[in-house]
Design a protein around this motif. Structure first.
Motif, PDB file in Angstrom:
ATOM      1  N   ALA A   1       7.901   3.560  -5.794  1.00 47.27           N
ATOM      2  CA  ALA A   1       6.500   3.181  -5.604  1.00 47.27           C
ATOM      3  C   ALA A   1       5.555   4.178  -6.249  1.00 47.27           C
ATOM      4  O   ALA A   1       4.493   3.805  -6.763  1.00 47.27           O
ATOM      5  CB  ALA A   1       6.198   3.056  -4.115  1.00 47.27           C
ATOM      6  N   SER A   2       5.921   5.464  -6.235  1.00 53.87           N
ATOM      7  CA  SER A   2       5.030   6.477  -6.809  1.00 53.87           C
ATOM      8  C   SER A   2       4.912   6.341  -8.322  1.00 53.87           C
ATOM      9  O   SER A   2       4.011   6.936  -8.928  1.00 53.87           O
ATOM     10  CB  SER A   2       5.508   7.884  -6.436  1.00 53.87           C
ATOM     11  OG  SER A   2       6.836   8.110  -6.855  1.00 53.87           O
ATOM     12  N   ALA A   3       5.773   5.552  -8.941  1.00 48.67           N
ATOM     13  CA  ALA A   3       5.715   5.355 -10.394  1.00 48.67           C
ATOM     14  C   ALA A   3       4.590   4.406 -10.813  1.00 48.67           C
ATOM     15  O   ALA A   3       4.405   4.170 -12.010  1.00 48.67           O
ATOM     16  CB  ALA A   3       7.053   4.837 -10.918  1.00 48.67           C
ATOM     17  N   HIS A   4       3.813   3.872  -9.848  1.00 51.56           N
ATOM     18  CA  HIS A   4       2.608   3.138 -10.226  1.00 51.56           C
ATOM     19  C   HIS A   4       1.684   4.003 -11.093  1.00 51.56           C
ATOM     20  O   HIS A   4       0.950   3.496 -11.935  1.00 51.56           O
ATOM     21  CB  HIS A   4       1.820   2.715  -8.981  1.00 51.56           C
ATOM     22  CG  HIS A   4       2.284   1.451  -8.343  1.00 51.56           C
ATOM     23  ND1 HIS A   4       3.293   1.414  -7.416  1.00 51.56           N
ATOM     24  CD2 HIS A   4       1.866   0.162  -8.481  1.00 51.56           C
ATOM     25  CE1 HIS A   4       3.473   0.168  -6.997  1.00 51.56           C
ATOM     26  NE2 HIS A   4       2.628  -0.609  -7.641  1.00 51.56           N
TER      27      HIS A   4
ATOM     28  N   ILE B   1       4.570  12.479  -6.090  1.00 46.54           N
ATOM     29  CA  ILE B   1       5.452  11.755  -5.175  1.00 46.54           C
ATOM     30  C   ILE B   1       5.116  12.102  -3.724  1.00 46.54           C
ATOM     31  O   ILE B   1       5.044  11.218  -2.855  1.00 46.54           O
ATOM     32  CB  ILE B   1       6.925  12.076  -5.489  1.00 46.54           C
ATOM     33  CG1 ILE B   1       7.298  11.556  -6.882  1.00 46.54           C
ATOM     34  CG2 ILE B   1       7.850  11.472  -4.435  1.00 46.54           C
ATOM     35  CD1 ILE B   1       8.663  12.022  -7.379  1.00 46.54           C
ATOM     36  N   GLN B   2       4.886  13.368  -3.452  1.00 43.59           N
ATOM     37  CA  GLN B   2       4.566  13.778  -2.085  1.00 43.59           C
ATOM     38  C   GLN B   2       3.249  13.182  -1.620  1.00 43.59           C
ATOM     39  O   GLN B   2       3.135  12.722  -0.477  1.00 43.59           O
ATOM     40  CB  GLN B   2       4.542  15.305  -2.001  1.00 43.59           C
ATOM     41  CG  GLN B   2       5.922  15.932  -2.182  1.00 43.59           C
ATOM     42  CD  GLN B   2       5.887  17.435  -2.273  1.00 43.59           C
ATOM     43  OE1 GLN B   2       4.925  18.017  -2.783  1.00 43.59           O
ATOM     44  NE2 GLN B   2       6.933  18.093  -1.786  1.00 43.59           N
ATOM     45  N   PHE B   3       2.242  13.160  -2.492  1.00 40.64           N
ATOM     46  CA  PHE B   3       0.978  12.530  -2.147  1.00 40.64           C
ATOM     47  C   PHE B   3       1.163  11.043  -1.863  1.00 40.64           C
ATOM     48  O   PHE B   3       0.535  10.483  -0.959  1.00 40.64           O
ATOM     49  CB  PHE B   3      -0.037  12.698  -3.286  1.00 40.64           C
ATOM     50  CG  PHE B   3      -0.756  14.013  -3.297  1.00 40.64           C
ATOM     51  CD1 PHE B   3      -1.248  14.577  -2.136  1.00 40.64           C
ATOM     52  CD2 PHE B   3      -0.952  14.693  -4.487  1.00 40.64           C
ATOM     53  CE1 PHE B   3      -1.922  15.796  -2.148  1.00 40.64           C
ATOM     54  CE2 PHE B   3      -1.619  15.908  -4.526  1.00 40.64           C
ATOM     55  CZ  PHE B   3      -2.107  16.457  -3.342  1.00 40.64           C
ATOM     56  N   ALA B   4       2.020  10.387  -2.645  1.00 38.34           N
ATOM     57  CA  ALA B   4       2.199   8.940  -2.521  1.00 38.34           C
ATOM     58  C   ALA B   4       2.745   8.528  -1.161  1.00 38.34           C
ATOM     59  O   ALA B   4       2.544   7.389  -0.730  1.00 38.34           O
ATOM     60  CB  ALA B   4       3.115   8.427  -3.628  1.00 38.34           C
ATOM     61  N   PHE B   5       3.436   9.458  -0.484  1.00 35.12           N
ATOM     62  CA  PHE B   5       4.026   9.130   0.810  1.00 35.12           C
ATOM     63  C   PHE B   5       3.512  10.033   1.931  1.00 35.12           C
ATOM     64  O   PHE B   5       4.110  10.099   3.005  1.00 35.12           O
ATOM     65  CB  PHE B   5       5.549   9.197   0.712  1.00 35.12           C
ATOM     66  CG  PHE B   5       6.120   8.185  -0.250  1.00 35.12           C
ATOM     67  CD1 PHE B   5       6.276   6.858   0.134  1.00 35.12           C
ATOM     68  CD2 PHE B   5       6.450   8.543  -1.543  1.00 35.12           C
ATOM     69  CE1 PHE B   5       6.750   5.911  -0.757  1.00 35.12           C
ATOM     70  CE2 PHE B   5       6.940   7.609  -2.441  1.00 35.12           C
ATOM     71  CZ  PHE B   5       7.087   6.288  -2.043  1.00 35.12           C
TER      72      PHE B   5
ATOM     73  N   MET C   1      -1.076   5.129  -2.709  1.00 34.01           N
ATOM     74  CA  MET C   1      -1.045   4.673  -4.094  1.00 34.01           C
ATOM     75  C   MET C   1      -2.218   3.747  -4.387  1.00 34.01           C
ATOM     76  O   MET C   1      -2.801   3.803  -5.485  1.00 34.01           O
ATOM     77  CB  MET C   1       0.286   3.965  -4.379  1.00 34.01           C
ATOM     78  CG  MET C   1       0.545   3.713  -5.851  1.00 34.01           C
ATOM     79  SD  MET C   1       0.305   5.157  -6.925  1.00 34.01           S
ATOM     80  CE  MET C   1       1.462   6.324  -6.210  1.00 34.01           C
ATOM     81  N   LYS C   2      -2.615   2.928  -3.435  1.00 37.18           N
ATOM     82  CA  LYS C   2      -3.792   2.092  -3.655  1.00 37.18           C
ATOM     83  C   LYS C   2      -5.046   2.950  -3.808  1.00 37.18           C
ATOM     84  O   LYS C   2      -5.921   2.661  -4.639  1.00 37.18           O
ATOM     85  CB  LYS C   2      -3.958   1.090  -2.512  1.00 37.18           C
ATOM     86  CG  LYS C   2      -3.085  -0.145  -2.648  1.00 37.18           C
ATOM     87  CD  LYS C   2      -3.534  -1.258  -1.720  1.00 37.18           C
ATOM     88  CE  LYS C   2      -2.864  -2.580  -2.078  1.00 37.18           C
ATOM     89  NZ  LYS C   2      -3.323  -3.705  -1.222  1.00 37.18           N
TER      90      LYS C   2
END
Length: 299
Positions: free
Chosen positions: A214-217, A249-253, A261-262
């Motif tokens: 998901a973080s690859a958005h 990646i850490q921010f994304a989750f 991510m949004k």
């Protein structure tokens, strides 16, 4: 059979004033078609499918499939079609069989199926459930092992039993068990895709096939570069790329997916920062940090 190697993006579902924003969704697909990602996941967990009614799910999938195909205009004539994997979730086997039948005629790469949630069936029930769905599917099946959401994990013996089914081809591995990950890679019958984004590096280095990340958005090109470096044996280069991606990646989750991510995509103008209840937007503090990240990193 489909090839599930590489980096796959589980697409968010953009909203605008409470409705699905199909223009933004189409723009995202067209953006990712030019980045080298292996494919897209429609209606996965990141896409908030539990908040979409049946008609909305069908419309979202139709938009993604249409946008993922190579366009006929001169500008995009060289664009390759992107494979699309479709999430199918539920805890009623008969209802899921009906959904599989609806998807069978569509030009999709496969179906991504998690264990039945909430009911927590025994392992023999899980085998029977997945086997029935795979028997009915005209497309390859990707298992989705995510016990923190379903309440039940797919035990190694269960996975090895299911690997014998001719249409069960891969697994999105979110269980957090290194022993299971390595056992599946050594067995070799299932393509193993990291589903926890911080495990992309270790999974691919161990011989896994890639990731559904998901973080690859954001900065998908860097995730593709990471995958290519590792599969080409360029470990030092891959390590440098991965370490640079870790903060993202850490921010994304840092808060429930897909809110962070949004917020990041909204800060850079790709979508509106909207989710549907019970999901809520990222906190003001995290949104501020994500906006700063978006300003400092190349798109």
């Amino acid at each position: 059979m489909s090839d599930f190697s590489g980096i796959w993006i589980p697409l968010i579902t953009p909203f605008a004033d409470g409705a699905v924003d199909h223009a933004a969704l189409r723009a995202l697909v067209r953006r990712y078609a030019d980045t080298g990602v292996a494919g897209l996941v429609a209606l996965g967990t990141t896409g908030e499918p539990a908040t979409l009614d049946a008609a909305e799910q069908d419309a979202v999938l139709a938009t993604i499939l249409d946008a993922a195909q190579a366009d006929a205009d001169a500008t995009d004539a060289q664009r390759r079609p992107l494979p699309v994997l479709v999430g199918v979730s539920g805890n009623h086997t008969a209802s899921m069989l009906a959904r599989i039948e609806q998807l069978n005629p569509l030009p999709i790469a496969g179906v991504l199926i998690a264990a039945p949630y909430y009911t927590r069936p025994a392992q023999d029930g899980i085998v029977a459930h997945f086997s029935a769905l795979a028997d009915a599917s005209a497309h390859p099946v990707v298992l989705y092992d995510i016990p923190q959401r379903t309440g039940v994990r797919l035990e190694l013996d269960t996975l090895l039993t299911l690997a014998a089914h001719p249409r069960i081809q891969a697994i999105k591995d979110c269980a957090g068990s290194l022993d299971t990950t390595l056992a599946l890679i050594r067995d070799g019958r299932l393509q193993v895709l990291a589903g926890n984004d911080l495990e992309v590096f270790s999974t691919v280095c161990a011989g896994g096939s890639g990731a559904i990340a998901a973080s690859a958005h954001w900065r998908p090109e860097r995730f593709v570069a990471l995958y290519r470096a590792l599969t080409e044996g360029k470990l030092d280069e891959g390590r440098r790329i991965f370490h640079a991606l870790v903060p993202q990646i850490q921010f994304a989750f840092a808060e429930p997916n897909p809110a962070p991510m949004k917020a990041l995509l909204a800060a850079t103008g790709w979508v509106r920062n909207e989710l549907r209840l019970p999901m809520t937007r990222a906190s003001a503090a995290l949104t501020e940090r994500l906006a700063a990240l978006g300003e400092t990193l190349p798109r």
